[in-house]
Design a protein around this motif. Structure first.
Motif, PDB file in Angstrom:
ATOM      1  N   LYS A 209       0.832  -1.205   0.000  1.00  0.00           N
ATOM      2  CA  LYS A 209       0.000   0.000   0.000  1.00  0.00           C
ATOM      3  C   LYS A 209       0.867   1.256   0.000  1.00  0.00           C
ATOM      4  CE  LYS A 209      -3.418   2.484   2.766  1.00  0.00           C
ATOM      5  NZ  LYS A 209      -4.113   2.558   4.057  1.00  0.00           N
ATOM      6  N   LYS A 210       1.908   1.233   0.833  1.00  0.00           N
ATOM      7  CA  LYS A 210       2.785   2.402   0.937  1.00  0.00           C
ATOM      8  C   LYS A 210       3.622   2.616  -0.323  1.00  0.00           C
ATOM      9  CE  LYS A 210       3.148   2.175   5.986  1.00  0.00           C
ATOM     10  NZ  LYS A 210       4.026   1.857   7.151  1.00  0.00           N
TER      11      LYS A 210
ATOM     12  N   GLN B 225       1.724   8.562  -6.163  1.00  0.00           N
ATOM     13  CA  GLN B 225       0.554   9.391  -6.429  1.00  0.00           C
ATOM     14  C   GLN B 225      -0.033   9.131  -7.797  1.00  0.00           C
ATOM     15  OE1 GLN B 225      -0.972  11.281  -4.056  1.00  0.00           O
ATOM     16  NE2 GLN B 225      -2.599  11.322  -5.610  1.00  0.00           N
TER      17      GLN B 225
ATOM     18  N   TRP C 212      -2.152   6.049  -7.503  1.00  0.00           N
ATOM     19  CA  TRP C 212      -3.444   6.326  -6.842  1.00  0.00           C
ATOM     20  C   TRP C 212      -4.386   7.075  -7.792  1.00  0.00           C
ATOM     21  CZ3 TRP C 212      -4.986   3.555  -3.146  1.00  0.00           C
ATOM     22  CH2 TRP C 212      -4.123   3.114  -2.115  1.00  0.00           C
ATOM     23  N   ASN C 213      -3.829   7.936  -8.608  1.00  0.00           N
ATOM     24  CA  ASN C 213      -4.670   8.686  -9.559  1.00  0.00           C
ATOM     25  C   ASN C 213      -5.319   7.743 -10.584  1.00  0.00           C
ATOM     26  OD1 ASN C 213      -4.111  11.118  -8.331  1.00  0.00           O
ATOM     27  ND2 ASN C 213      -2.402  11.616  -9.711  1.00  0.00           N
TER      28      ASN C 213
ATOM     29  N   LYS D 279      -8.050   5.973  -8.933  1.00  0.00           N
ATOM     30  CA  LYS D 279      -9.168   6.902  -8.720  1.00  0.00           C
ATOM     31  C   LYS D 279     -10.048   6.999  -9.958  1.00  0.00           C
ATOM     32  CE  LYS D 279      -9.822  11.281  -6.305  1.00  0.00           C
ATOM     33  NZ  LYS D 279      -9.124  12.466  -5.737  1.00  0.00           N
TER      34      LYS D 279
ATOM     35  N   LYS E 108     -13.086   4.594 -10.022  1.00  0.00           N
ATOM     36  CA  LYS E 108     -14.040   4.670  -8.913  1.00  0.00           C
ATOM     37  C   LYS E 108     -15.471   4.336  -9.319  1.00  0.00           C
ATOM     38  CE  LYS E 108     -14.083   8.019  -6.054  1.00  0.00           C
ATOM     39  NZ  LYS E 108     -14.033   9.311  -5.328  1.00  0.00           N
TER      40      LYS E 108
ATOM     41  N   ASP F  90     -18.235   1.891  -0.374  1.00  0.00           N
ATOM     42  CA  ASP F  90     -16.854   2.295  -0.661  1.00  0.00           C
ATOM     43  C   ASP F  90     -16.532   1.938  -2.111  1.00  0.00           C
ATOM     44  OD1 ASP F  90     -16.403   3.215   1.858  1.00  0.00           O
ATOM     45  OD2 ASP F  90     -15.358   1.410   2.564  1.00  0.00           O
TER      46      ASP F  90
ATOM     47  N   TYR G   5     -11.192   3.016  -4.934  1.00  0.00           N
ATOM     48  CA  TYR G   5     -10.185   3.955  -4.446  1.00  0.00           C
ATOM     49  C   TYR G   5     -10.286   4.112  -2.927  1.00  0.00           C
ATOM     50  CZ  TYR G   5      -7.688   8.391  -3.795  1.00  0.00           C
ATOM     51  OH  TYR G   5      -6.827   9.371  -3.360  1.00  0.00           O
ATOM     52  N   GLU G   6     -11.500   4.343  -2.428  1.00  0.00           N
ATOM     53  CA  GLU G   6     -11.688   4.509  -0.981  1.00  0.00           C
ATOM     54  C   GLU G   6     -11.314   3.232  -0.227  1.00  0.00           C
ATOM     55  OE1 GLU G   6     -15.456   7.616  -0.839  1.00  0.00           O
ATOM     56  OE2 GLU G   6     -15.801   5.516  -1.362  1.00  0.00           O
TER      57      GLU G   6
ATOM     58  N   ARG H 111      -7.505   2.790  -0.128  1.00  0.00           N
ATOM     59  CA  ARG H 111      -6.870   3.802   0.723  1.00  0.00           C
ATOM     60  C   ARG H 111      -7.117   3.519   2.198  1.00  0.00           C
ATOM     61  NH1 ARG H 111      -3.569   7.942  -1.701  1.00  0.00           N
ATOM     62  NH2 ARG H 111      -4.117   9.245   0.080  1.00  0.00           N
ATOM     63  N   LYS H 112      -8.299   2.989   2.498  1.00  0.00           N
ATOM     64  CA  LYS H 112      -8.718   2.812   3.883  1.00  0.00           C
ATOM     65  C   LYS H 112      -7.977   1.670   4.568  1.00  0.00           C
ATOM     66  CE  LYS H 112     -13.084   3.402   4.583  1.00  0.00           C
ATOM     67  NZ  LYS H 112     -14.556   3.150   4.591  1.00  0.00           N
TER      68      LYS H 112
END
Length: 961
Positions: A380-381, A385, A388-389, A392, A395, A405, A408-409, A412-413
């Motif tokens: 995850k780490k 960016q 992640w985009n 996203k 979504k 959810d 993306y959410e 991230r969660k």
């Protein structure tokens, strides 16, 4: 360090739970454990065999010779568990408890050290009550006189018709109470014995002292828990406690546990023992309310799920027993099971009692040793960016129906949640061991659901279903095969869902799927997150095939299939588990020959799906079709298959071409009395070392080969079609639906098989399938199958030799075998005239070899020594560095027929050497000896014509098969 909290549940009384961290030490080698095993007559058969199996396994794992006390009418304390390594204990006689208690008492007098006894019995005492009472009194007196530092424990295992009160009394003989297990079946007895020994080897006892009161518990983990119900702990007053163990005594700080996580509550609940149906209901009600917190890591979630499942199963058993007691019928078995159930929580982490037991234990151990949560968190780490985009952007397509959810959410969660598609499957228990057979896809929904949401919803569904059943008929959930319609959740269109398959979506999401694969696959196939087996990846391909068959053709449905195909493609190309389970070359071997196909155990959809995912579908179609034919023919083999084979080989009988083979017969009858015996023997020595050398012919030989049928060059296409039609009207070269479905899905001509069928190739396939039983030998291939079968049917056209054995010819060859001066000459004669190591000549030779040496006859003595060497060569199949028999008989050791006196054979060979040979041959194959008479049975087989497939493992020369 010790922490505590007041439990939020009240089952009969209020509790405090104290958890202490302790160092985990492997102290099994230092434990003094003694097994006391009942060997009375009632233990004979499978019970004593299962106990011996456990003892053997313990010795092989530990290499420690733990003492073994056995008892029936008397006790024997001379054995160790190594004693059963090669031979089972023998069961017989009565049951004398007084003898074994007296033996234990004497042992403790002479060995004053801490000792754990595992006491196992299956019956009632056959001694007088006075004798038993005296033995118990003396044993208790001896234990009470031991030093306080010495701990004596009796763990008890009851089996069958035993007395509950008596066994509970034995459990309390020591200065510390022992545990109790009970079995009614011998297989269960084996599991219970293993559980008890594992516990005795690894568990350590701890005592804590709080406010002057002592509480004891045991553990083989890094924490030990205590459930306290008679004091109140005030953290403003009580700041420390005393911890006692075999390592000594120390003061440790005591703190209030904050926060209290669900895992701690369920550990505390695991220690509660219900007294009646009401307390069982309270425990189950509270158990179902416990859910993991969002902050819990993956391992904590799995541990919580597993402990809850174990508690629930135990409470169901309590309910059943309490119901029987309430009905007023309390047979001894109910009392025994209830007593054993009181101790069941202690064995919660031991071997489970299902088909999943060993697998779960292995997976639990793997998960504990592997930092899965850390790996997932690292993934995850590592997403930048830009990554992640891109996620996203997806979504809107991937939103969980339950949690709302989006992809993306969700990502991230948490690092350990994945997005899945809800499906409805039909499960049965076969799914545990046969993933391709145990699941059937019923429906594919449009419901997207995260895995965490799916598990939470399924747990709630189960709890509601259980409550509803209890309100109606009092039955409980728990039957694996009765859940397909009731144990479901509802999708967005009110459709039923009882399983979830992950979707690829993006590469970062696939990383999670791959790391978590064991968990979601284990649950899908076994309803247990620890139930993973690598074969389940193969079962996943079957689900993909089922999805393809059930496709609706909508754009959304095509999208789901595409995403799931990506998951499956990743598995067949990247998964080491898949390659090791399915085999690195299984797919290639399946394509190449019948040998690779006949060893497969998977549904035919599996190679088709692999071919499709590899973009290699056309290459796999014909092998799958051939395998389909093979399976059909083996299910319904034609009665006249011999005629079919000959027709395929030689064509229509009215049109067959025959030839006369050259039959050279230059055999000359030899008067062995006029021949140089050394010259004759030398020729057979050469033949022993090189079978291309022709030895002197002692008796007439006949070479066969006349009037042979010729193999036709081209396959008779119409006849092949008729064969399949006559065997099964469904065959008739019809392509199976499994292939038709894939052809349709891939937009390939549905007549592809018919248009590309090579009938000559099919003819060879059919010959191999029809001639051989289930398995075609590896040396039989399509390149020479016609000539091999021709030789098997008509014999070798160049070198088929037969002998006409009469009393005179048998006498000639026997004399030569008995008078050979070398073992090589003897071996050459055996290979030439007794190639099957049987027959009237061989029997005559053995009869003449079984002669004991006579001290007053020098010549006879010399011959007898040679007799011994010849018999040893037969028993070991060895002459020097060469095998005596190097043909098909070489894989079998010689088991003399029933007309051979084994005692006399041992005397001629020498008893010590005979025993050593017998020991060396253990486990090798022997052929079946049909009967004392040498007449053929109804199948044409006899001692002189054995069935080469009727073989057994050698267990001793006195065991005639």
């Amino acid at each position: 360090m010790a922490t505590y909290f007041k439990t939020p549940f009240t089952i009969g009384s209020e509790y405090h739970y104290v958890e202490v961290k302790v160092p985990k030490i492997d102290s099994s080698s230092g434990n003094n454990i003694i097994c006391c095993v009942d060997t009375s007559g009632s233990m004979s058969g499978s019970p004593i065999r299962n106990v011996c199996e456990v003892l053997r396994d313990i010795y092989q794992r530990t290499q420690i010779e733990y003492p073994l006390f056995t008892y029936n009418t008397k006790a024997d304390i001379t054995k160790t568990i190594k004693s059963v390594e090669r031979q089972d204990l023998q069961a017989g006689g009565g049951t004398s408890f007084s003898s074994v208690f007296t033996a234990i008492q004497n042992y403790l007098v002479n060995n004053q050290k801490s000792t754990t006894f595992i006491f196992m019995t299956d019956g009632q005492d056959t001694d007088s009550q006075d004798a038993l009472k005296r033995a118990i009194q003396m044993l208790k007196l001896t234990i009470s006189g031991l030093s306080k530092s010495i701990t004596v424990v009796f763990h008890v295992i009851g089996f069958g018709e035993v007395n509950n009160n008596f066994l509970n009394q034995v459990r309390q003989f020591g200065n510390k109470e022992g545990l109790f297990r009970y079995s009614t079946e011998s297989a269960e007895l084996q599991n219970n014995f293993n559980d008890m020994f594992e516990y005795a080897m690894s568990a350590r006892e701890f005592t804590i002292v709080i406010n002057g009161q002592s509480y004891t518990s045991s553990s083989n983990e890094e924490t030990v828990g205590f459930l306290i119900d008679n004091i109140t702990i005030d953290n403003t007053i009580t700041k420390e406690i005393i911890l006692k163990s075999s390592d000594g005594e120390s003061k440790i700080p005591l703190e209030l546990m904050q926060p209290i996580r669900p895992i701690h509550i369920v550990r505390a609940l695991n220690l509660v023992s219900p007294d009646n149906e009401t307390s069982v209901h309270q425990i189950r009600t509270y158990l179902n309310s416990i859910v993991p917190t969002a902050s819990a890591d993956l391992m904590e979630k799995l541990e919580l799920e597993q402990i809850k499942k174990e508690i629930d199963e135990r409470m169901m058993e309590y309910t059943r027993l309490f119901t029987q007691i309430k009905m007023g019928q309390v047979p001894e078995q109910v009392k025994l099971r209830l007593s054993a159930l009181r101790h069941d929580a202690t064995f919660a982490n031991a071997q489970r009692r299902k088909k999943l037991d060993l697998r779960i234990s292995k997976n639990v151990d793997y998960f504990r040793r592997t930092d899965i949560s850390g790996i997932l968190d690292g993934y995850k780490k590592s997403i930048d960016q830009d990554g992640w985009n891109k996620i996203k952007e997806q979504k809107s397509d991937w939103v969980c129906t339950y949690s709302n959810d989006d992809i993306y959410e969700m990502m991230r969660k948490t690092p350990d949640n994945i997005m899945c598609l809800g499906i409805l499957i039909e499960r049965n228990e076969q799914a545990i061991t046969s993933p391709t057979k145990g699941l059937k896809l019923i429906n594919v929904s449009n419901t997207i659901i995260s895995y965490d949401s799916f598990i939470a919803a399924m747990t709630l569904s189960k709890n509601l279903q259980q409550q509803q059943q209890q309100q109606t008929d009092g039955t409980n959930y728990g039957q694996f095969s009765g859940i397909n319609d009731t144990y479901c959740i509802v999708g967005q269109l009110h459709e039923k869902i009882n399983a979830a398959i992950p979707l690829y979506i993006n590469y970062e999401h696939m990383k999670r799927i791959r790391i978590l694969e064991g968990i979601w696959l284990g649950y899908m196939f076994t309803l247990d997150s620890y139930g993973y087996d690598r074969d389940q990846e193969i079962g996943l391909l079957k689900l993909l095939y089922d999805m393809i068959i059930l496709q609706t053709g909508t754009a959304r449905n095509k999208q789901f299939i595409t995403e799931f195909e990506k998951v499956c493609h990743f598995i067949i190309t990247e998964s080491i588990g898949f390659k090791s389970s399915y085999g690195e070359k299984t797919y290639d071997n399946f394509i190449n020959s019948i040998h690779g196909r006949q060893n497969g155990k998977y549904d035919l959809s599996i190679p088709l799906i692999i071919g499709y995912l590899k973009s290699d579908l056309k290459n796999i179609l014909m092998p799958v079709y051939y395998e389909y034919l093979r399976q059909c023919l083996h299910k319904k083999m034609p009665i006249d298959k011999t005629n079919i084979i000959e027709r395929l080989l030689y064509g229509d009988e009215s049109q067959r071409v025959k030839t006369v083979a050259s039959n050279k017969d230059n055999t000359i009858s030899i008067d062995i009395n006029q021949q140089d015996p050394d010259y004759v023997e030398q020729s057979f020595i050469q033949y022993f070392h090189d079978e291309m050398c022709q030895p002197i012919e002692l008796i007439p030989e006949t070479t066969t080969g006349e009037d042979r049928k010729l193999i036709i060059h081209e396959a008779d296409i119409e006849y092949i079609k008729n064969i399949l039609q006559s065997i099964d009207s469904q065959l008739n070269l019809n392509v199976p639906i499994v292939i038709k479905n894939m052809l349709k899905y891939c937009n390939i001509n549905e007549n592809y098989i018919e248009d590309n069928l090579d009938y000559d190739d099919l003819r060879k396939e059919l010959l191999m399938i029809l001639y051989f039983d289930q398995t075609v030998p590896t040396n039989v291939t399509k390149s020479h199958v016609l000539s091999i079968l021709d030789e098997k049917i008509q014999g070798n056209r160049d070198n088929t030799v037969t002998f006409n054995f009469t009393s005179e010819t048998i006498r000639i060859v026997t004399y030569k075998m008995l008078t050979t001066k070398t073992l090589e000459g003897f071996g050459g004669l055996l290979r030439k005239y007794c190639p099957k190591r049987c027959g009237p000549l061989f029997s005559e030779v053995i009869k003449n070899l079984l002669i004991l040496p006579q001290a007053n006859e020098i010549e006879r003595n010399v011959n007898s020594i040679m007799n011994k060497d010849k018999l040893v060569a037969l028993l070991t199949n060895q002459i020097g560095y060469s095998q005596l028999y190097n043909n098909e008989m070489s894989v079998f050791c010689w088991q003399p027929l029933a007309d051979v006196n084994i005692d006399l054979l041992a005397q001629v060979v020498g008893k010590d050497e005979f025993k050593k040979i017998e020991k060396d041959n253990l486990g090798k194959y022997v052929l079946h000896c049909y009967r004392i008479s040498n007449k053929s049975n109804r199948h044409g087989y006899s001692n002189y014509k054995p069935n080469m497939n009727n073989k057994f493992k050698f267990t001793g020369y006195n065991d005639r098969y």
